[in-house]
Design an enzyme around this catalytic site. Structure first.
Site, PDB file in Angstrom:
ATOM      1  N   CYS A 110      33.762  59.056  15.346  1.00  0.00           N
ATOM      2  CA  CYS A 110      33.534  60.298  14.601  1.00  0.00           C
ATOM      3  C   CYS A 110      33.329  61.500  15.500  1.00  0.00           C
ATOM      4  O   CYS A 110      33.348  62.630  15.036  1.00  0.00           O
ATOM      5  CB  CYS A 110      32.298  60.134  13.723  1.00  0.00           C
ATOM      6  SG  CYS A 110      30.843  59.815  14.725  1.00  0.00           S
TER       7      CYS A 110
ATOM      8  N   ASP B 203      30.552  62.194  17.119  1.00  0.00           N
ATOM      9  CA  ASP B 203      29.151  62.608  17.197  1.00  0.00           C
ATOM     10  C   ASP B 203      28.569  62.257  18.572  1.00  0.00           C
ATOM     11  O   ASP B 203      28.922  61.231  19.155  1.00  0.00           O
ATOM     12  CB  ASP B 203      28.325  61.944  16.097  1.00  0.00           C
ATOM     13  CG  ASP B 203      28.716  62.473  14.723  1.00  0.00           C
ATOM     14  OD1 ASP B 203      29.418  63.497  14.669  1.00  0.00           O
ATOM     15  OD2 ASP B 203      28.313  61.874  13.721  1.00  0.00           O
TER      16      ASP B 203
ATOM     17  N   CYS C 115      25.845  63.145  12.422  1.00  0.00           N
ATOM     18  CA  CYS C 115      25.444  62.844  11.052  1.00  0.00           C
ATOM     19  C   CYS C 115      23.919  62.697  10.937  1.00  0.00           C
ATOM     20  O   CYS C 115      23.220  62.532  11.941  1.00  0.00           O
ATOM     21  CB  CYS C 115      26.133  61.563  10.581  1.00  0.00           C
ATOM     22  SG  CYS C 115      25.513  60.086  11.399  1.00  0.00           S
TER      23      CYS C 115
ATOM     24  N   CYS D 269      25.955  54.632  13.668  1.00  0.00           N
ATOM     25  CA  CYS D 269      25.143  55.852  13.539  1.00  0.00           C
ATOM     26  C   CYS D 269      23.687  55.535  13.883  1.00  0.00           C
ATOM     27  O   CYS D 269      23.032  56.259  14.625  1.00  0.00           O
ATOM     28  CB  CYS D 269      25.202  56.388  12.113  1.00  0.00           C
ATOM     29  SG  CYS D 269      26.859  56.600  11.460  1.00  0.00           S
TER      30      CYS D 269
HETATM   31 FE1  FES Z   1      29.122  59.830  13.583  1.00  0.00          FE
HETATM   32 FE2  FES Z   1      27.240  58.815  12.163  1.00  0.00          FE
HETATM   33  S1  FES Z   1      29.162  59.524  11.425  1.00  0.00           S
HETATM   34  S2  FES Z   1      27.351  58.865  14.317  1.00  0.00           S
END
Ligand code: FES
Length: 131
Positions: free
Chosen positions: A37, A39, A63, A108
């Site tokens: 993602c 992140d 997130c 996550c």
């Molecule tokens: Fe990227 Fe949670 S959606 S770490």
């Protein structure tokens, strides 16, 4: 905690992250990311002579669960030893977040914990090279 209390707990950590920001003189800086993602988190650790974490902080974008879990990780490990970090499994963070909520969001939920474990690994390598 019931489900609503668990959600409130997560949202509180997301909206008011504990130990957020860099440290002035960290012993180690460790980035972590979830390639799925994009992140990211960066963890900063200060460690005293007894391998005890005297300060830990983080910065990141991502997130709700990843950022809340990172905040929880900083609270969990302040004053703990490097061995404590090494001995902590992802079950601990999943239990804190609530399995019903975080059970399907393992990457996550563990982003901050894994970055902290990587920080400790990096620190061990630095120490080994100094000996
Ligand atoms: Fe990227 Fe949670 S959606 S770490």
């Amino acid at each position: 905690m019931d489900r609503q209390a668990q959600i409130d707990f997560i949202l509180d950590h997301y909206e008011n992250p504990r130990h957020y920001g860099s440290l002035a003189q960290p012993a180690v800086v460790q980035k972590g990311g979830n390639p799925g993602c994009g992140d990211v988190v960066t963890f900063y650790l200060q460690v005293d002579g007894d391998e005890r974490i005297s300060a830990i902080s983080f910065e990141g974008e991502g997130c709700t669960i990843s950022q809340a879990a990172s905040s929880i990780v900083t609270e969990m490990f302040t004053g703990k030893t490097l061995a404590d970090v090494e001995a902590t499994s992802s079950d601990v963070i999943l239990d804190l977040l609530g399995r019903e909520i975080a059970g399907t969001r393992l990457k996550c939920a563990t982003l901050g914990l894994n970055a902290t474990k990587d920080a400790v690994r990096q620190l061990r390598r630095i120490q080994a090279n100094l000996e």
